[in-house]
Design a protein around this motif. Sequence first.
Motif, PDB file in Angstrom:
ATOM      1  N   VAL A 155       0.854  -1.192   0.000  1.00 49.10           N
ATOM      2  CA  VAL A 155       0.000   0.000   0.000  1.00 49.10           C
ATOM      3  C   VAL A 155       0.884   1.234   0.000  1.00 49.10           C
ATOM      4  O   VAL A 155       1.931   1.258   0.660  1.00 49.10           O
ATOM      5  CB  VAL A 155      -0.920   0.002   1.243  1.00 49.10           C
ATOM      6  CG1 VAL A 155      -1.869   1.190   1.219  1.00 49.10           C
ATOM      7  CG2 VAL A 155      -1.707  -1.297   1.337  1.00 49.10           C
ATOM      8  N   VAL A 160      -2.343   5.573   2.432  1.00 49.42           N
ATOM      9  CA  VAL A 160      -2.986   4.589   3.310  1.00 49.42           C
ATOM     10  C   VAL A 160      -3.842   5.291   4.374  1.00 49.42           C
ATOM     11  O   VAL A 160      -3.429   6.297   4.963  1.00 49.42           O
ATOM     12  CB  VAL A 160      -1.905   3.671   3.950  1.00 49.42           C
ATOM     13  CG1 VAL A 160      -0.981   4.441   4.880  1.00 49.42           C
ATOM     14  CG2 VAL A 160      -2.531   2.502   4.679  1.00 49.42           C
ATOM     15  N   SER A 161      -5.051   4.787   4.596  1.00 51.00           N
ATOM     16  CA  SER A 161      -5.915   5.371   5.634  1.00 51.00           C
ATOM     17  C   SER A 161      -5.480   4.823   6.995  1.00 51.00           C
ATOM     18  O   SER A 161      -4.777   3.811   7.073  1.00 51.00           O
ATOM     19  CB  SER A 161      -7.373   5.004   5.375  1.00 51.00           C
ATOM     20  OG  SER A 161      -7.563   3.623   5.641  1.00 51.00           O
ATOM     21  N   GLN A 164      -6.745   1.273   7.477  1.00 48.23           N
ATOM     22  CA  GLN A 164      -5.972   0.354   6.643  1.00 48.23           C
ATOM     23  C   GLN A 164      -4.602   0.093   7.275  1.00 48.23           C
ATOM     24  O   GLN A 164      -4.122  -1.039   7.314  1.00 48.23           O
ATOM     25  CB  GLN A 164      -5.745   1.046   5.293  1.00 48.23           C
ATOM     26  CG  GLN A 164      -6.095   0.262   4.064  1.00 48.23           C
ATOM     27  CD  GLN A 164      -5.819   1.111   2.808  1.00 48.23           C
ATOM     28  OE1 GLN A 164      -5.727   2.347   2.848  1.00 48.23           O
ATOM     29  NE2 GLN A 164      -5.669   0.433   1.698  1.00 48.23           N
ATOM     30  N   PHE A 165      -3.994   1.157   7.757  1.00 45.58           N
ATOM     31  CA  PHE A 165      -2.665   1.089   8.359  1.00 45.58           C
ATOM     32  C   PHE A 165      -2.694   0.182   9.591  1.00 45.58           C
ATOM     33  O   PHE A 165      -1.856  -0.713   9.750  1.00 45.58           O
ATOM     34  CB  PHE A 165      -2.207   2.502   8.748  1.00 45.58           C
ATOM     35  CG  PHE A 165      -0.797   2.588   9.265  1.00 45.58           C
ATOM     36  CD1 PHE A 165       0.261   2.863   8.406  1.00 45.58           C
ATOM     37  CD2 PHE A 165      -0.514   2.429  10.615  1.00 45.58           C
ATOM     38  CE1 PHE A 165       1.559   2.949   8.882  1.00 45.58           C
ATOM     39  CE2 PHE A 165       0.785   2.517  11.096  1.00 45.58           C
ATOM     40  CZ  PHE A 165       1.823   2.786  10.224  1.00 45.58           C
ATOM     41  N   ALA A 167      -4.851  -2.119  10.302  1.00 48.09           N
ATOM     42  CA  ALA A 167      -5.128  -3.496   9.878  1.00 48.09           C
ATOM     43  C   ALA A 167      -3.878  -4.179   9.327  1.00 48.09           C
ATOM     44  O   ALA A 167      -3.683  -5.381   9.503  1.00 48.09           O
ATOM     45  CB  ALA A 167      -6.246  -3.501   8.834  1.00 48.09           C
ATOM     46  N   LEU A 168      -3.006  -3.401   8.674  1.00 48.63           N
ATOM     47  CA  LEU A 168      -1.780  -3.979   8.099  1.00 48.63           C
ATOM     48  C   LEU A 168      -0.852  -4.515   9.193  1.00 48.63           C
ATOM     49  O   LEU A 168      -0.201  -5.538   9.014  1.00 48.63           O
ATOM     50  CB  LEU A 168      -1.005  -2.916   7.308  1.00 48.63           C
ATOM     51  CG  LEU A 168      -1.455  -2.565   5.890  1.00 48.63           C
ATOM     52  CD1 LEU A 168      -0.539  -1.476   5.332  1.00 48.63           C
ATOM     53  CD2 LEU A 168      -1.412  -3.782   4.978  1.00 48.63           C
ATOM     54  N   HIS A 221       0.906   5.922  12.109  1.00 47.46           N
ATOM     55  CA  HIS A 221       0.328   6.243  10.797  1.00 47.46           C
ATOM     56  C   HIS A 221       0.562   7.724  10.476  1.00 47.46           C
ATOM     57  O   HIS A 221       0.974   8.076   9.370  1.00 47.46           O
ATOM     58  CB  HIS A 221      -1.166   5.918  10.825  1.00 47.46           C
ATOM     59  CG  HIS A 221      -1.923   6.401   9.623  1.00 47.46           C
ATOM     60  ND1 HIS A 221      -2.867   7.391   9.690  1.00 47.46           N
ATOM     61  CD2 HIS A 221      -1.858   6.021   8.326  1.00 47.46           C
ATOM     62  CE1 HIS A 221      -3.365   7.606   8.490  1.00 47.46           C
ATOM     63  NE2 HIS A 221      -2.778   6.786   7.639  1.00 47.46           N
TER      64      HIS A 221
END
Length: 291
Positions: A155, A160-161, A164-165, A167-168, A221
């Motif tokens: 990503v 990256v939101s 999303q971050f 979750a990664l 993030h």
Amino acid sequence: MPELPEVETIVRGLHTRVAGDAVESVWIGSRPQPLKSPAGVIARTLEGKQIVRVHRAGKHIVFDLEGATGASQPKKGGRGVRGQPRQAASLRQSAQWIVHLGMTGRLVVCDAALEIAKHTHLIAKLASGRELRFIDPRMFGKLSVHAGGFDPGGVEPLEVSEAQFIALFRGRKTPIKSALLNQKLLRGVGNIYADESLFRAGIRPRRRAAAITREQLGKLHRTVREVLREAIALGGSSISDYVDADGEEGFFQLQHRVYGREGEPCLVCRTAIRRIVLAGRSSHYCSKCQK
Ligand SMILES: [Zn+2]
């Protein structure tokens, strides 16, 4: 080794210089190391194409090409364009030229009369009379062509939101620093910017990603993007230095708060910065500011 902000700077400089120009002919040297697509396929894909746009995907430089005479789709077999659907022949054929600079690769836009530097592996003659040259002494750089939609995986860290971050990284058993460097998760975050982001987020490089709270990941993030944006903003003023004919690198560096400062006092609390080796890479941190 150029990291994401440097590649972004180079890409902006290249876009300003060559977008709208066209490739008339291509010369490729005899060294096979930099070629990730066959030389003939690279040459046929570039020749006759207009450079529509130069942009970045992770640490890759992507030239979007469009033109009438390209041969990016070989007639037989699938050479060089794996996994891409065969397109019907059209007058405006698009393709992409992908350049990864590796450790020492450089793209130079110059006058055709300029003496050809040692370790030049590709020369694209442009319709404007200038040349775009790829030079790479150590040959870790890579050149390839794609039919389009090039995706290096991972990503984009600047896009990256927060959700999303989180979750990664959430639940990963590896140290957070290793996870940040994993290009399959985030693409393009290198060693320096990983250390700087972790310092600003107050997280030790060796902490397991799984042991970091949502709030701390949310902070990380923000700091990853902050560090990259600051570095890009600084790089913007040195564009011309980079792609000029003599190819001198002239980046203004983000002032490192931890990276490369082993033994020096932390800029926040004066504790000596520590250096550890994690998965073969140096990691720098403050034992007081980072937990
Ligand atoms: Zn400190």
